[in-house]
Design an enzyme around this catalytic site. Structure first.
Site, PDB file in Angstrom:
ATOM      1  N   HIS A  42       0.841  -1.209   0.000  1.00  0.00           N
ATOM      2  CA  HIS A  42       0.000   0.000   0.000  1.00  0.00           C
ATOM      3  C   HIS A  42       0.875   1.258   0.000  1.00  0.00           C
ATOM      4  O   HIS A  42       0.593   2.230  -0.701  1.00  0.00           O
ATOM      5  CB  HIS A  42      -0.891   0.037   1.246  1.00  0.00           C
ATOM      6  CG  HIS A  42      -1.875  -1.075   1.359  1.00  0.00           C
ATOM      7  ND1 HIS A  42      -1.805  -2.030   2.355  1.00  0.00           N
ATOM      8  CD2 HIS A  42      -2.967  -1.394   0.617  1.00  0.00           C
ATOM      9  CE1 HIS A  42      -2.820  -2.869   2.229  1.00  0.00           C
ATOM     10  NE2 HIS A  42      -3.534  -2.522   1.178  1.00  0.00           N
ATOM     11  N   GLN A  66     -18.185  -6.312  -1.002  1.00  0.00           N
ATOM     12  CA  GLN A  66     -17.318  -7.147  -1.840  1.00  0.00           C
ATOM     13  C   GLN A  66     -16.889  -8.438  -1.160  1.00  0.00           C
ATOM     14  O   GLN A  66     -16.084  -9.187  -1.700  1.00  0.00           O
ATOM     15  CB  GLN A  66     -16.108  -6.345  -2.336  1.00  0.00           C
ATOM     16  CG  GLN A  66     -15.076  -6.019  -1.288  1.00  0.00           C
ATOM     17  CD  GLN A  66     -14.034  -5.055  -1.827  1.00  0.00           C
ATOM     18  OE1 GLN A  66     -14.321  -3.898  -2.058  1.00  0.00           O
ATOM     19  NE2 GLN A  66     -12.811  -5.538  -2.052  1.00  0.00           N
ATOM     20  N   GLU A 153      -1.159  -3.730  -9.245  1.00  0.00           N
ATOM     21  CA  GLU A 153      -1.236  -4.827 -10.218  1.00  0.00           C
ATOM     22  C   GLU A 153      -1.417  -6.166  -9.517  1.00  0.00           C
ATOM     23  O   GLU A 153      -1.746  -7.157 -10.147  1.00  0.00           O
ATOM     24  CB  GLU A 153       0.043  -4.870 -11.062  1.00  0.00           C
ATOM     25  CG  GLU A 153       0.141  -3.733 -12.043  1.00  0.00           C
ATOM     26  CD  GLU A 153       1.361  -3.856 -12.943  1.00  0.00           C
ATOM     27  OE1 GLU A 153       2.161  -4.791 -12.754  1.00  0.00           O
ATOM     28  OE2 GLU A 153       1.499  -3.001 -13.829  1.00  0.00           O
TER      29      GLU A 153
HETATM   30  P1  AMP Z   1      -6.543  -3.823  -0.388  1.00  0.00           P
HETATM   31  O1  AMP Z   1      -6.383  -3.028   0.872  1.00  0.00           O
HETATM   32  O2  AMP Z   1      -6.053  -5.223  -0.276  1.00  0.00           O
HETATM   33  O3  AMP Z   1      -7.923  -3.688  -0.988  1.00  0.00           O
HETATM   34  O4  AMP Z   1      -5.557  -3.147  -1.427  1.00  0.00           O
HETATM   35  C1  AMP Z   1      -5.623  -1.770  -1.707  1.00  0.00           C
HETATM   36  C2  AMP Z   1      -4.784  -1.490  -2.922  1.00  0.00           C
HETATM   37  O5  AMP Z   1      -3.436  -1.850  -2.666  1.00  0.00           O
HETATM   38  C3  AMP Z   1      -5.242  -2.285  -4.153  1.00  0.00           C
HETATM   39  O6  AMP Z   1      -5.152  -1.455  -5.301  1.00  0.00           O
HETATM   40  C4  AMP Z   1      -4.245  -3.409  -4.193  1.00  0.00           C
HETATM   41  O7  AMP Z   1      -4.046  -3.934  -5.494  1.00  0.00           O
HETATM   42  C5  AMP Z   1      -2.991  -2.714  -3.690  1.00  0.00           C
HETATM   43  N1  AMP Z   1      -2.044  -3.695  -3.151  1.00  0.00           N
HETATM   44  C6  AMP Z   1      -2.298  -4.659  -2.225  1.00  0.00           C
HETATM   45  N2  AMP Z   1      -1.202  -5.414  -2.029  1.00  0.00           N
HETATM   46  C7  AMP Z   1      -0.241  -4.922  -2.858  1.00  0.00           C
HETATM   47  C8  AMP Z   1       1.119  -5.288  -3.137  1.00  0.00           C
HETATM   48  N3  AMP Z   1       1.699  -6.311  -2.524  1.00  0.00           N
HETATM   49  N4  AMP Z   1       1.803  -4.556  -4.046  1.00  0.00           N
HETATM   50  C9  AMP Z   1       1.206  -3.517  -4.696  1.00  0.00           C
HETATM   51  N5  AMP Z   1      -0.071  -3.134  -4.474  1.00  0.00           N
HETATM   52  C10 AMP Z   1      -0.774  -3.819  -3.576  1.00  0.00           C
END
Ligand code: AMP
Length: 284
Positions: A42, A66, A153
């Site tokens: 993040h 979701q 990604e």
């Molecule tokens: P989430 O909190 O899991 O919904 O993720 C929030 C954002 O962070 C989304 O756009 C995810 O794709 C991105 N994200 C989560 N984990 C990673 C990672 N390891 N590397 C890059 N972006 C990430």
């Protein structure tokens, strides 16, 4: 590390007014949507947004729409105070952390649905998941207004779905995809990794290894999706602690089976470890 003065709000209308006022002063706005439990992945999105935008809003919202199962929703980690510190450290200027009632007040009745690219992979494995994503992202884009929005990604299908959403509805938001941040052993960082037991955590990098095996095959000239898929399946079958959900070879734009010969491919895998889902992908 320097910490930007951070402001926090849970009120969508107040957030929208603040950002309108900033834009009137000629300042650009970057949005980083998250479900909190922030990690280095993040932070990489927030840093990129801070490098490219004057004001950076990190939304922290565990979106009930979701989640397929109440248990998964309840088990999702929540730690807003720590998240605010991490967001500020990475350069955020605002944390927008609404409650479910503020996002979906009594009488909320809208669902945003995208056909086609939502139907396979995560969409097939998690019915209703992408409707929840596109509905919340539409609302977050409406609150944040004109500007850029940063997505990882790591959730490649989600990134492409959000790009399609912005394009189809002419939303005034430029969607920017950011590379996946991994642990040293290749496991893509995820808020869900904290729930893995030590043996499960030790087994989890097999997803990345399977993707690498698929990429190696493509680079060696084997582009037949059936053969590439089989190589990934074989790799994951060698790790009994991880149960394969899907391994796919797709066109990165349409997320459908590849048609053009020689064009870019995207390899995606998903696996389960008990109630925990792990997903990952690589370009090939
Ligand atoms: P989430 O909190 O899991 O919904 O993720 C929030 C954002 O962070 C989304 O756009 C995810 O794709 C991105 N994200 C989560 N984990 C990673 C990672 N390891 N590397 C890059 N972006 C990430």
């Amino acid at each position: 590390m320097t910490t930007t003065a951070l402001r926090v709000t849970s009120d969508p209308a107040a957030m929208a007014l603040e950002l309108d006022a900033l834009r009137r002063q000629g300042r650009s706005v970057g949005l980083v949507p998250t479900m909190g439990a922030l990690h280095v992945g993040h932070a990489s999105l927030i840093r990129r947004a801070a490098a490219e935008c004057d004001a950076v809003v990190v939304s922290v919202f565990v979106n009930p729409l979701q989640f397929g199962s109440r248990d998964d929703l309840d088990a999702y980690p929540r730690r807003l105070a720590e998240d605010a510190l991490s967001a500020a450290d990475a350069g955020a200027t605002w944390v927008f952390a609404p409650t479910p009632a503020e996002m979906y007040p009594e009488g909320f009745g809208t669902t945003v649905h995208i056909g086609g690219i939502t139907e396979r992979m995560e969409g097939a494995a998690r019915p209703g998941h992408f409707d929840g994503v596109t509905t919340v992202v539409t609302k977050l884009f409406a609150v944040a207004g004109r500007g850029r929005a940063y997505f990882g990604e790591k959730d490649f299908q989600q990134l492409q779905v959000v790009r399609r959403l912005a394009r189809d509805l002419s939303l005034p938001v430029e969607v920017i995809g950011c590379p996946t941040v991994r642990a040293a052993d290749g496991l893509a960082l995820s808020s869900r990794n904290a729930r893995l037991t030590p043996p499960q955590r030790a087994a989890a990098p097999v997803l990345h290894q399977a993707l690498q095996a698929g990429v190696a095959l493509v680079r060696s000239g084997v582009r037949d999706p059936v053969a590439v898929r089989a190589a990934m399946v074989r790799e994951i079958a060698g790790q009994p602690l991880v149960v394969l959900d899907y391994a796919e070879v797709v066109d990165p734009e349409t997320l459908a089976p590849p048609t053009a010969s020689g064009g870019p491919l995207r390899l995606l895998v998903a696996a389960r470890r008990g109630p925990i889902r792990l997903i990952d992908n690589l370009p090939a």
